[in-house]
Design an enzyme around this catalytic site. Structure first.
Site, PDB file in Angstrom:
ATOM      1  N   ASN A  87       0.813  -1.230   0.000  1.00  0.00           N
ATOM      2  CA  ASN A  87       0.000   0.000   0.000  1.00  0.00           C
ATOM      3  C   ASN A  87       0.845   1.279   0.000  1.00  0.00           C
ATOM      4  OD1 ASN A  87       0.814  -0.572   2.613  1.00  0.00           O
ATOM      5  ND2 ASN A  87      -1.133  -0.032   3.559  1.00  0.00           N
ATOM      6  N   LYS A 110      12.720  -6.768   1.109  1.00  0.00           N
ATOM      7  CA  LYS A 110      11.857  -7.486   0.181  1.00  0.00           C
ATOM      8  C   LYS A 110      10.531  -6.738   0.038  1.00  0.00           C
ATOM      9  CE  LYS A 110       8.824 -10.828   0.703  1.00  0.00           C
ATOM     10  NZ  LYS A 110       7.837 -10.459  -0.345  1.00  0.00           N
ATOM     11  N   GLY A 162       2.570  -5.763   7.328  1.00  0.00           N
ATOM     12  CA  GLY A 162       1.638  -6.595   6.569  1.00  0.00           C
ATOM     13  C   GLY A 162       0.530  -7.145   7.448  1.00  0.00           C
ATOM     14  N   SER A 163       0.045  -8.331   7.092  1.00  0.00           N
ATOM     15  CA  SER A 163      -1.126  -8.900   7.764  1.00  0.00           C
ATOM     16  C   SER A 163      -0.754  -9.603   9.067  1.00  0.00           C
ATOM     17  CB  SER A 163      -1.823  -9.902   6.838  1.00  0.00           C
ATOM     18  OG  SER A 163      -1.018 -11.062   6.694  1.00  0.00           O
ATOM     19  N   VAL A 164      -1.754  -9.788   9.923  1.00  0.00           N
ATOM     20  CA  VAL A 164      -1.553 -10.477  11.210  1.00  0.00           C
ATOM     21  C   VAL A 164      -1.106 -11.937  11.006  1.00  0.00           C
ATOM     22  CG1 VAL A 164      -2.694 -11.288  13.316  1.00  0.00           C
ATOM     23  CG2 VAL A 164      -3.087  -8.964  12.514  1.00  0.00           C
ATOM     24  N   PRO A 165      -1.756 -12.718  10.137  1.00  0.00           N
ATOM     25  CA  PRO A 165      -1.308 -14.111   9.972  1.00  0.00           C
ATOM     26  C   PRO A 165       0.142 -14.231   9.517  1.00  0.00           C
ATOM     27  CG  PRO A 165      -3.479 -13.819   8.981  1.00  0.00           C
ATOM     28  CD  PRO A 165      -2.993 -12.452   9.349  1.00  0.00           C
ATOM     29  N   GLU A 184       4.419  -4.420  12.208  1.00  0.00           N
ATOM     30  CA  GLU A 184       3.401  -3.392  11.993  1.00  0.00           C
ATOM     31  C   GLU A 184       2.302  -4.072  11.183  1.00  0.00           C
ATOM     32  OE1 GLU A 184       0.970  -1.243  10.833  1.00  0.00           O
ATOM     33  OE2 GLU A 184       2.267  -0.315   9.326  1.00  0.00           O
ATOM     34  N   CYS A 218      -3.583   0.318   6.789  1.00  0.00           N
ATOM     35  CA  CYS A 218      -3.719  -0.522   7.986  1.00  0.00           C
ATOM     36  C   CYS A 218      -4.289   0.233   9.189  1.00  0.00           C
ATOM     37  CB  CYS A 218      -2.368  -1.137   8.350  1.00  0.00           C
ATOM     38  SG  CYS A 218      -1.037   0.064   8.419  1.00  0.00           S
TER      39      CYS A 218
END
Length: 424
Positions: A87, A110, A162-165, A184, A218
């Site tokens: 994003n 990355k 990025g995402s929680v998982p 984050e 986010c």
């Protein structure tokens, strides 16, 4: 000071090439050129800020009895890995590389495979600015590349956005090597609008809290709690503004919303809206596919920004992160009630409050379980202020002076100036 000079020169080059970089970021991500310019501005400011801190890193001197003393040294960690999100590709890369390089580390970065381009330009800029070869490196790839970097024995620290998982997996992999991580992650942040607010400011704040970067932010304040006695007026004003958002070619000056990042993300957002309707929420505007008139944009992943009314706390659209241009409006009556509901989330990235009562404002943010709180504004990101979350939104901070601590380690030195007393 040498590191400072390189960062300052990199900032100068970014500033000089800002229009070119903003254009490339728009092509890279789909956000409007208007927003991309702001991202590039924040990026060079970040490098300037950490250039200013690079020469000021110092430890502490502690006087001990008998003329002995101790001191601390702040030392680099080594090779740090940065894993970025799609994003804010260029900005996040600067948020991570600025403090990492200022602290004396090397970085392997990355980017998301969806936005691979602009961070390569950043690497070229660092090289042009005088950074030694290999100091800032870019590797492309998906999950397997991230896994390789996270497990690599020569990596000293990982910073992930990025995402929680995915954050959970990275933390697990890093734990095998006892590596520090900064995470984050996602959010489902509350924005609380009290009836004494300046209504125009509150409406503008809600717009900024939900529709930047096509809603793919986010820390967005997607749970908009509005005091009951202004609910109707607030909702009318928000819907009026949302209907006027100009959608289309993100490279045009007057466009304010471009396409979402890819088709799976677009379909995911539509699925959330469909589920919201099934659970009793009302679509007040938007939430539909949008086909621009320009033929070359017809295959773009566009949608109309959406406002949901009649929302309840237990709805999926209110509990889970949508990551698209969807605002959920919820009524409330009392301060105590809204605080309990606002904090009833596994996330804790951000929160906002609009009120003219400054005592209430500070009282409310003191009780909100969120790492980044806004009073009478939303989604501003000054580099001087630390950014990060509570609970499942992660830990560690980006930006601000404190971030130096997350990219360095402390060595304590104890110096004896007298005789050594032995108990043996």
């Amino acid at each position: 000071m040498e590191r400072s000079r390189v960062l300052l020169e990199a900032a100068r080059i970014i500033r000089e090439r800002s229009e070119e970089l903003a254009t490339m970021e728009t092509i890279n991500n789909g956000k409007s050129i208007f927003e991309a310019r702001v991202d590039i501005e924040i990026s060079w400011q970040t490098l300037e800020y950490y250039a200013g801190l690079a020469g000021s890193m110092a430890g502490q001197h502690v006087q001990l009895p008998g003329g002995s003393f101790g001191y601390t040294r702040r030392e680099p960690l080594g090779v740090c890995v940065g894993i970025g999100a799609w994003n804010y590709p260029f900005q996040i890369a600067c948020w991570k590389s600025g403090p990492a390089l200022a602290s004396g580390n090397a970085m392997v970065y990355k980017p998301s495979p969806f936005t691979p381009i602009t961070v390569v330009l950043l690497a070229e800029i660092f090289r042009e600015a005088g950074a030694p070869p290999g100091l800032f490196n870019v590797v492309q790839g998906g999950a397997s590349t991230g896994e390789f970097l996270s497990k690599h024995p020569d990596v000293a620290k990982i910073s992930f956005t990025g995402s929680v998982p995915t954050g959970s997996k990275i933390m697990e992999m890093a734990s095998k090597g006892i590596k520090p991580v900064t995470l984050e992650l996602g959010g489902k942040s509350p924005l609380i609008i009290f009836s004494d607010s300046d209504l125009e400011n509150a409406v503008n704040g809600a717009m900024m809290a939900n529709f930047l970067t096509q809603g793919q932010v986010c820390c967005n304040g997607t749970r908009v709690f509005v005091q009951s006695n202004i609910l109707q007026k607030f909702t009318e004003e928000v819907v009026k503004k949302v209907k006027k958002i100009k959608i289309g070619d993100p490279l045009l000056e007057d466009t304010r919303m471009g396409p979402l990042i890819n088709r799976p993300q677009l379909e995911k957002v539509f699925a959330f809206i469909k589920g919201a309707k099934e659970q009793g929420a009302k679509v007040l505007t938007g939430g539909e596919p949008y086909i621009p008139e320009d033929q070359k944009l017809k295959a773009g992943f566009y949608m109309t920004p959406c406002v949901l009314g009649d929302c309840k706390d237990d709805m999926t659209c209110v509990k889970e992160e949508i990551f698209g241009p969807v605002m959920s409006i919820l009524p409330f009556d009392t301060e105590e009630e809204v605080l309990e509901r606002a904090n009833n989330s596994t996330y804790g990235l951000a929160a906002g409050v609009f009120t003219r009562d400054i005592q209430r404002a500070h009282r409310v943010v003191a009780s909100l379980q969120a790492g980044m709180c806004f009073i009478n504004n939303y989604n501003v990101s000054p580099v001087e202020l630390p950014f990060g979350g509570y609970k499942k939104s992660g830990f560690g901070r980006e930006n601000g002076q404190v971030t130096i601590e997350y990219y360095s380690q402390l060595k304590t030195v104890c110096v004896e100036m007298g005789k050594v007393e032995s108990v043996f």
